[in-house]
Design an enzyme around this catalytic site. Structure first.
Site, PDB file in Angstrom:
ATOM      1  N   CYS A 210      -5.583   4.429  -4.707  1.00 36.27           N
ATOM      2  CA  CYS A 210      -5.706   3.087  -4.135  1.00 36.27           C
ATOM      3  C   CYS A 210      -6.824   2.240  -4.742  1.00 36.27           C
ATOM      4  CB  CYS A 210      -5.897   3.203  -2.634  1.00 36.27           C
ATOM      5  SG  CYS A 210      -6.016   1.614  -1.837  1.00 36.27           S
TER       6      CYS A 210
ATOM      7  N   ASP B 156       0.089  -0.649  -4.941  1.00 35.75           N
ATOM      8  CA  ASP B 156      -1.055  -0.059  -5.654  1.00 35.75           C
ATOM      9  C   ASP B 156      -0.744   1.275  -6.306  1.00 35.75           C
ATOM     10  OD1 ASP B 156      -0.826   1.230  -3.189  1.00 35.75           O
ATOM     11  OD2 ASP B 156      -2.976   1.245  -2.766  1.00 35.75           O
ATOM     12  N   ASN B 157       0.093   2.072  -5.635  1.00 34.48           N
ATOM     13  CA  ASN B 157       0.430   3.396  -6.185  1.00 34.48           C
ATOM     14  C   ASN B 157       1.689   3.919  -5.508  1.00 34.48           C
ATOM     15  OD1 ASN B 157      -2.388   4.063  -4.346  1.00 34.48           O
ATOM     16  ND2 ASN B 157      -0.475   5.028  -3.711  1.00 34.48           N
TER      17      ASN B 157
ATOM     18  N   ASP C 168       0.848  -1.197   0.000  1.00 33.62           N
ATOM     19  CA  ASP C 168       0.000   0.000   0.000  1.00 33.62           C
ATOM     20  C   ASP C 168       0.883   1.246   0.000  1.00 33.62           C
ATOM     21  OD1 ASP C 168      -2.307   1.450   0.122  1.00 33.62           O
ATOM     22  OD2 ASP C 168      -2.916   0.784   2.115  1.00 33.62           O
ATOM     23  N   ASP C 169       0.832   1.991  -1.088  1.00 38.87           N
ATOM     24  CA  ASP C 169       1.589   3.255  -1.186  1.00 38.87           C
ATOM     25  C   ASP C 169       3.103   3.033  -1.165  1.00 38.87           C
ATOM     26  OD1 ASP C 169      -0.905   4.415  -1.108  1.00 38.87           O
ATOM     27  OD2 ASP C 169      -0.495   5.733   0.589  1.00 38.87           O
TER      28      ASP C 169
END
Lengths: 491, 491
Positions: free
Chosen positions: A92, A279-280, A54-55
């Site tokens: 996300c 995700d990003n 995540d991130d």
């Protein structure tokens, strides 16, 4: 079950044929012209472990970063690290929706965040990876974070340890995953593990580092030692923020260590395709929520038990749009032949897994529409080896900043420091962008010198515009025209 | 059943008490300070018939218009016509979502259209009228058009004749409703009938007038005879378009005639509250999708079998936000006491049903965010007896036009006629609006002379700004601040 798998294989081949139709071929000649890969074998044990950080930016040790991520570095040595892998959007829910559907976010309906007041959701007629694989006889489970709606379309058999605000117990996630894998007793499985690290956590450390977590050896970073990415200014508060982020990245790495140990202990290391990605981009201004390089260029590690060559750095330009086709290819599964959204726009990575410079993988598309519901800033973009091109559909708007980034120590330091820049970019250029941006990536990898009005690049610009428009048409972009559905079934 | 009704009555009284809490009182003192009305009786036969027209402006004969609508004119004579009734938004799904929830569209999550790629839906934790009334023991049915998602939150017992593109068989809808009412055998019912008239239909006549429909006496209008509303230019193609619209309004009236005959034949005319209204303004530029008067001032007829005075013209400024409280009041039902969105911001109309100039009903709020997914133009507005005030949150954007309006003969004639205006408004003023608009409704009912910079109205403007901001805070407007939910459960 084996009959069912063969039926789906037949559908997959039919869909692959359809993929060569004129619409998509015109839009993305290089990507669609590649041979469709489908597994002809039908042996058991074609399991899938999809790990979603995540991130997380392109910050692992194996990516050339300075953070300590020994587990993921080893996974990369055992498999293939894609060095030019890109999310199709840097937000996300939209990005995860792409992973789960093989459709761009402007096609699948997940135009922005799914939770709370943001309330975006997949279109009702979209099919997801867990749905398709369940039809193909797979056991399915999710551990941790989902962040895509509606649940009815993402009907995993089990959802273990759903995300809880502030909880970063990565070891518990690994053990839950291991327990579930062992319980499948030979049934093929699709297991998704969605970590919350290194997303910001809302605590004083910003990244869940205010306490110890079980089985995690804390990796502390000195602000003076962290590498400041090129999109950020070198300010003390930015360095301190990056140091905390680094600790969360290392905790993520620890968690993946527990998970991979559990995979080995379950006896499935040798029959499971492992995919690790994020995700990003990192949760700092100019990365997360941006389609510039730092927002979408992310780690992608694929480890196949069947690959003969390992420890590869694969330079193919691949996209998160390719993840669903890759997993379906591995599983020998496909969406139903009458599925509304066939052919999927991506391609399986399995045929190029053991390459380092495969031909025909030289561009990726990306699309951003919203992050939060009140953060509207539609962008469509195309990135090649040589250029990045951005079409900002509403350039009169100010570029919004994700709330967690806006509340970060980094952003507070940036906006309170007169004259500071986001790397080479002025704050004004960051906030207000023209309708089109064109960057020469060799001369200007930080994407700050806009060449849209430079006649030396006019022919390239015309070509990029044409490719982007064709892609938008082929992927049914609702923002393509003013009239989306004037006399649909209800309006 | 009667116990259940009493339980809900108790909850209703509790909620009404909560309605006097400081937050809402500060935001909307006049509206919230009114006494909460709850029916203490519990006799059988408190049925509800909610009739929703589609894109009908303030154009009935009883509204002073020239169209022939004898059925609705008679309904108004038998009940109360609200002459200052306003939708809370002028877009189909958002407006219907307000009717069904008693919440503004920026609160309930239905920020734009629900169907196809637009994909907006209610928040998961919203309770709807059919849900609440079903809990209270009501039989529930919908005939015709819904246009709100998700179905799981609008779980009518039956959905008869769901909307079909181009189908304007209004008699069939009335008969289906009658059949269902008779089948309830004394059980209290909540019946919603959603017509598709006079919405545009995508046929050559634009309004479904290319054929005869069963039991409908066609009312034709000569273009030379139609009244051109003040927001439109007097062009031949506009007149021809209005004439077709008029025929659809008369067909709607015929359909309501069948429906009311069925209600009488079912024996329930004397124990059923009948509410007739429209979702938003007529489908012409400057009305539908606009918060100006012609977009939201709509017919509202309420006929209660208990009212002693009839044929009233009620000048209360009422809002579609008041419809759910009115129906709940009539039914003696309420949302659960722990419902997240209590107190509802509206008020029951029953206590003022037999008034003509009730005190304390002198302003309405409205909010627009999207129509189609690519038509973003957030507006928040407040309308009083004296002023209308609009806060356009993204004034740099061009005001979008709904696809069906953009494809209409009227719009085509307008954009091809040099120098034409939308009534008194220039096309440029229509397309590009400042951040704030203030109109003196007595001197300028067409809302074209912006007084925001007129010092003579500065005090009034300051007061309107303050009221609007307080209302936005009280109704949890996600557009109120840049930071909507930085560390929510998942993001």
């Amino acid at each position: 079950m084996s009959l069912s798998r063969r039926e789906f294989l037949a559908a997959s081949v039919a869909a692959a044929g359809a993929a060569l139709g004129p619409g998509m071929a015109a839009a993305t000649p290089a990507r669609a012209a590649a041979p469709a890969a489908s597994r002809q074998d039908d042996r058991p044990g074609r399991n899938v472990l999809l790990i979603v950080a995540d991130d997380l930016g392109y910050d692992l040790g194996c990516c050339g970063g300075t953070l300590r991520t020994p587990v993921l570095d080893r996974l990369a040595r055992e498999g293939s690290l894609f060095t030019d892998a890109y999310a199709a959007v840097s937000s996300c829910s939209s990005s995860r929706a792409t992973l789960y559907t093989g459709l761009y976010s402007h096609t699948n309906g997940m135009y922005g965040l799914s939770h709370d007041v943001h309330n975006f959701s997949l279109l009702d007629n979209v099919k997801t990876l867990p749905w398709i694989l369940k039809q193909a006889g797979y056991a399915t489970a999710l551990v941790g974070k989902l962040h895509v709606k509606p649940l009815a379309l993402l009907d995993y058999d089990a959802w273990l340890l759903p995300e809880q605000a502030g909880n970063r117990d990565v070891a518990a996630m690994g053990h839950a995953a291991g327990h579930w894998m062992r319980a499948q007793a030979g049934r093929p499985f699709f297991l998704t593990v969605g970590y919350s690290d290194p997303h910001r956590a809302g605590d004083p450390s910003q990244f869940g580092n205010t306490r110890d977590w079980p089985e995690v050896k804390r990796e502390r970073y000195a602000p003076a030692d962290v590498a400041v990415p090129s999109h950020l200014p070198d300010l003390p508060d930015v360095r301190a923020d990056l140091a905390q982020y680094g600790e969360a990245v290392s905790r993520l790495d620890s968690g993946v260590g527990v998970l991979l140990q559990e995979l080995a202990a379950s006896g499935h290391a040798d029959d499971t395709l492992v995919i690790f990605l994020s995700d990003n981009g990192r949760p700092f201004p100019g990365a997360k929520d941006n389609l510039y390089r730092e927002g979408i260029r992310l780690p992608l590690i694929v480890r196949s038990p069947q690959q003969r060559k390992r420890h590869l750095h694969n330079r193919a330009m691949v996209s998160w749009i390719d993840i669903t086709p890759t997993i379906l290819d591995w599983a020998g599964a496909a969406a139903p032949a009458d599925y509304h959204f066939l052919p999927l726009p991506g391609r399986s990575l399995l045929p190029i897994l053991e390459s380092e410079n495969p031909a025909g993988w030289d561009h990726v598309f990306a699309a951003h529409s919203f992050h939060e519901i009140n953060q509207y800033y539609p962008i469509r973009s195309l990135r090649t080896r040589k250029y990045s091109y951005f079409h900002n559909l509403e350039p009169s708007l100010e570029v919004p900043i994700a709330s967690d980034v806006a509340l970060s120590p980094s952003w507070k330091a940036i906006v309170s420091t007169p004259g500071v820049r986001l790397g080479k970019r002025t704050l004004e250029a960051f906030r207000h962008r023209p309708a089109e941006e064109l960057y020469d990536l060799a001369a200007d990898p930080d994407e700050v010198i806009n060449l849209v009005d430079d006649s030396a690049h006019a022919a390239a610009l015309a070509d990029l515009r044409e490719q982007l428009a064709a892609w938008r048409t082929a992927t049914h972009d609702p923002w393509m025209a003013g009239v989306t559905d004037p006399f649909g079934p209800a309006h």
